[in-house]
Design a protein around this motif. Structure first.
Motif, short mmCIF file in Angstrom:
data_model
loop_
_atom_site.label_atom_id
_atom_site.label_comp_id
_atom_site.label_asym_id
_atom_site.label_seq_id
_atom_site.Cartn_x
_atom_site.Cartn_y
_atom_site.Cartn_z
N VAL A 150 -3.16 4.03 9.36
CA VAL A 150 -2.25 3.64 8.52
C VAL A 150 -1.18 4.66 8.31
O VAL A 150 -1.19 5.94 8.50
CB VAL A 150 -2.81 3.32 7.18
CG1 VAL A 150 -3.78 2.19 7.12
CG2 VAL A 150 -3.22 4.54 6.36
N VAL A 151 -0.08 4.17 8.38
CA VAL A 151 1.03 5.31 8.57
C VAL A 151 2.11 5.12 7.16
O VAL A 151 3.29 5.59 7.23
CB VAL A 151 2.03 4.86 9.82
CG1 VAL A 151 1.31 5.39 11.03
CG2 VAL A 151 2.45 3.56 9.78
N THR A 152 1.65 4.35 6.15
CA THR A 152 2.73 4.16 5.03
C THR A 152 1.66 4.52 3.67
O THR A 152 0.60 4.22 3.57
CB THR A 152 3.13 2.87 4.93
OG1 THR A 152 2.05 1.97 4.90
CG2 THR A 152 3.99 2.36 6.06
N PRO A 153 2.30 4.96 2.77
CA PRO A 153 1.78 5.13 1.33
C PRO A 153 0.94 3.83 1.11
O PRO A 153 -0.07 3.72 0.49
CB PRO A 153 2.79 5.47 0.35
CG PRO A 153 3.79 6.07 1.42
CD PRO A 153 3.81 5.51 2.72
N GLU A 154 1.54 2.79 1.16
CA GLU A 154 1.13 1.40 0.76
C GLU A 154 -0.12 1.14 1.74
O GLU A 154 -1.16 0.41 1.06
CB GLU A 154 1.93 0.23 1.00
CG GLU A 154 3.15 0.40 0.05
CD GLU A 154 4.16 1.38 0.44
OE1 GLU A 154 5.02 1.72 -0.50
OE2 GLU A 154 4.33 1.97 1.69
N GLY A 155 -0.30 1.43 2.92
CA GLY A 155 -1.55 1.34 3.68
C GLY A 155 -2.68 2.12 2.96
O GLY A 155 -3.69 1.71 2.97
N LEU A 156 -2.35 3.42 2.70
CA LEU A 156 -3.31 4.12 2.11
C LEU A 156 -3.72 3.67 0.48
O LEU A 156 -4.90 3.42 0.36
CB LEU A 156 -2.89 5.46 1.91
CG LEU A 156 -3.73 6.74 1.59
CD1 LEU A 156 -4.77 6.94 2.45
CD2 LEU A 156 -2.77 8.00 1.57
N ARG A 157 -2.90 3.11 -0.25
CA ARG A 157 -3.12 2.38 -1.38
C ARG A 157 -4.16 1.27 -1.21
O ARG A 157 -5.21 1.30 -1.82
CB ARG A 157 -1.92 2.01 -1.97
CG ARG A 157 -2.01 1.26 -3.35
CD ARG A 157 -0.75 0.45 -3.50
NE ARG A 157 -0.50 -0.77 -2.51
CZ ARG A 157 0.44 -1.53 -2.26
NH1 ARG A 157 1.63 -1.18 -2.95
NH2 ARG A 157 0.54 -2.39 -1.44
N ASP A 158 -3.82 0.51 -0.40
CA ASP A 158 -4.74 -0.66 -0.24
C ASP A 158 -6.03 -0.58 0.43
O ASP A 158 -6.99 -0.89 0.07
CB ASP A 158 -4.14 -1.70 1.03
CG ASP A 158 -2.71 -2.34 0.51
OD1 ASP A 158 -2.59 -2.15 -0.85
OD2 ASP A 158 -1.96 -2.78 1.31
N LEU A 159 -6.27 0.50 1.29
CA LEU A 159 -7.68 0.93 1.73
C LEU A 159 -8.56 1.85 0.46
O LEU A 159 -9.44 1.66 0.47
CB LEU A 159 -7.64 1.83 3.06
CG LEU A 159 -7.05 3.10 3.02
CD1 LEU A 159 -8.10 4.28 2.39
CD2 LEU A 159 -6.61 3.50 4.37
N ALA A 160 -7.70 2.50 -0.25
CA ALA A 160 -8.49 3.12 -1.41
C ALA A 160 -8.96 2.37 -2.49
O ALA A 160 -9.57 2.90 -3.18
CB ALA A 160 -7.40 4.27 -1.83
N ARG A 161 -8.32 1.04 -2.47
CA ARG A 161 -8.66 0.13 -3.43
C ARG A 161 -10.11 -0.29 -3.31
O ARG A 161 -10.55 -1.38 -4.27
CB ARG A 161 -7.65 -0.76 -3.86
CG ARG A 161 -6.36 -0.04 -4.54
CD ARG A 161 -5.15 -1.25 -4.39
NE ARG A 161 -5.23 -2.26 -5.19
CZ ARG A 161 -5.34 -2.52 -6.51
NH1 ARG A 161 -5.16 -1.42 -7.44
NH2 ARG A 161 -5.75 -3.62 -7.18
#
Length: 467
Positions: free
Chosen positions: A313-324
């Motif tokens: 993932v290359v965006t903060p939003e991508g990191l957000r979604d997987l961390a949830r």
């Protein structure tokens, strides 16, 4: 700052707030756009720490005024205000930040235009000769504000002249939505749910109560003759709500042209963290490695694993979604639980690192640095318990044994050290100890579990009520 309810149980609850934050961020009108939640992280007790700005406008992402907007949010933010919020909002100086708190977006007059937009989506050729509008609210006998906003918008739509008739109906109070065949006469009927998001009510309850079979449902044998119902999507998910939010923010600022400064404490915390990150560091369950101005973040247990085996993932939003989500796909309301998903790598620019880490471990950098510099204040459990209101008042009756019983289950799954319970933390990840993360105050998930323990419902099927 957008404040949502969030959920300990449902990962989709925060979706609308995330989307609006992204829309506003893309417009570039503010130095930063952040989110906070009652039932998720960053919590209302943490969220002001996560902003580097000293001028903060707080928008409650609720459809009407009520208990949360008038009691819970002001209390948890420490605004020193309770009760109805005036039209211009409330302004306070907290910890060197000017905090402007507005009315919820749902009561803004601009929502009438959103209702009309939703109605036109469902029925593009609506007209004042044969089309009725139902503005559908939840309603509750506990708070008249819940219905007031529905009646106000129904009246605005009536005055607009776009419809042959306009009715305000409700799920939980009279006049109820099931009575619509008796009260609506027009042959074409557009139903616009005045709800904040898609959910159980909009997807299940309303269609069931109205007898709908899809977006368009024909009723050939109704009391006033054949009628066709066109079911619109809820107002709270329309992109035009972003404009309503901006109007609220502008009104809260008034004539003030001057923006805020950078919060010095916040800047120091992130400067110290970037120093660690540029050398390579580990925080909690994640490993951070620098690469020519970029940073790779992955689960520490995936160290050495070929990048081809990992989802990138290359965006903060991508990191957000997987961390949830955890490995089983379950929602993670507490991000420091030892259940972070494996099998991924995030590659972020340095400019995106604060937001990415904020999504991964909300407020951990700010609170970790405060503890590292001996400026973090812990809030003992009795103080947190005494602050609770509404259905959570009963946690004040919890015995020390009940609190510890919950902690053995909940807190044992968490990376944090319970400063609020008197536990000691000699160092943090700033001192080179990856899992050393302070917990200055009991989280809302813990509070909810204590309430269930006191009620004798903990561990029962279906426990975990979301108010």
């Amino acid at each position: 700052m957008l404040i949502g309810h969030g959920s300990h149980l449902n990962g989709e609850s925060a979706g609308a707030v995330y989307r609006y934050a992204e829309l506003l961020r893309a417009r570039g009108l503010y130095d930063e756009v952040v989110e906070g939640y009652w039932k998720e992280e960053p919590s209302l007790r943490q969220v002001l720490k996560t902003t580097h700005s000293t001028d903060v406008t707080v928008i409650p992402m609720f459809i009407s005024e009520g208990y949360f907007t008038e009691t819970v949010i002001p209390r948890e933010l420490g605004l020193g205000h309770q009760g109805p919020v005036p039209e211009g909002g409330v302004a306070r100086v907290l910890g060197g930040k000017t905090v402007r708190y507005t009315l919820p977006y749902g009561v803004h007059p601009g929502m009438a235009e959103v209702i009309l937009a939703r109605a036109r989506e469902a029925l593009p050729d609506l007209n004042s000769q044969d089309t009725a509008l139902i503005v559908l609210g939840h309603g509750t006998t506990r708070n008249e504000n819940s219905s007031r906003v529905i009646y106000r918008n129904a009246e605005l739509m009536r005055e607009s002249g776009h419809f042959a008739e306009v009715q305000a109906l409700f799920l939980d109070e009279d006049p109820k939505v099931g009575t619509w065949p008796e009260v609506v006469r027009a042959p074409r009927v557009v139903v616009v749910p005045f709800f904040a998001s898609e959910g159980w009510h909009t997807l299940e309850t309303i269609p069931e109560d109205m007898g709908l079979t899809g977006e368009v449902t024909a009723f050939p044998g109704n009391p006033h003759g054949p009628q066709t119902v066109y079911y619109a999507r809820p107002v709270g998910t329309h992109s035009a709500v972003a404009d309503v939010i901006l109007h609220l923010a502008e009104e809260a600022r008034g004539a003030s042209e001057r923006g805020g400064d950078v919060d010095r404490t916040h800047a120091e915390a992130w400067a110290a963290f970037l120093t660690l990150a540029r050398r390579g560091t580990r925080v909690g369950e994640v490993l951070m490695t620098p690469h020519a101005g970029m940073f790779e973040i992955r689960h520490a247990l995936d160290e050495g694993r070929p990048t081809g085996d990992l989802t990138t993932v290359v965006t903060p939003e991508g990191l957000r979604d997987l961390a949830r989500r955890d490995e089983g796909g379950h929602h993670r309301p507490v991000h420091t639980f030892r259940s972070l998903l494996r099998g991924w790598r995030a590659v972020l620019h340095e400019a995106d690192l604060p937001r990415g880490m904020g999504y991964l471990y909300p407020a951990v950098v700010e609170e970790g640095y405060a503890h590292h510099t001996h400026t973090l204040r812990a809030t003992p459990w009795p103080t947190t318990a005494r602050r609770q209101t509404g259905i959570y008042t009963k946690v004040q009756r919890a015995t020390p044994e009940q609190v510890e019983n919950v902690a053995k289950d909940v807190c044992s799954r968490c990376l944090k050290t319970r400063l609020w319970a008197g536990e000691k933390l000699g160092s943090t990840f700033f001192g080179g100890v990856p899992g050393a993360i302070p917990c200055p105050e009991a989280c809302t998930f813990f509070i909810a579990e204590v309430r269930e323990e006191v009620s004798g419902k903990r561990g029962q099927a279906g426990h975990g009520h979301e108010d």
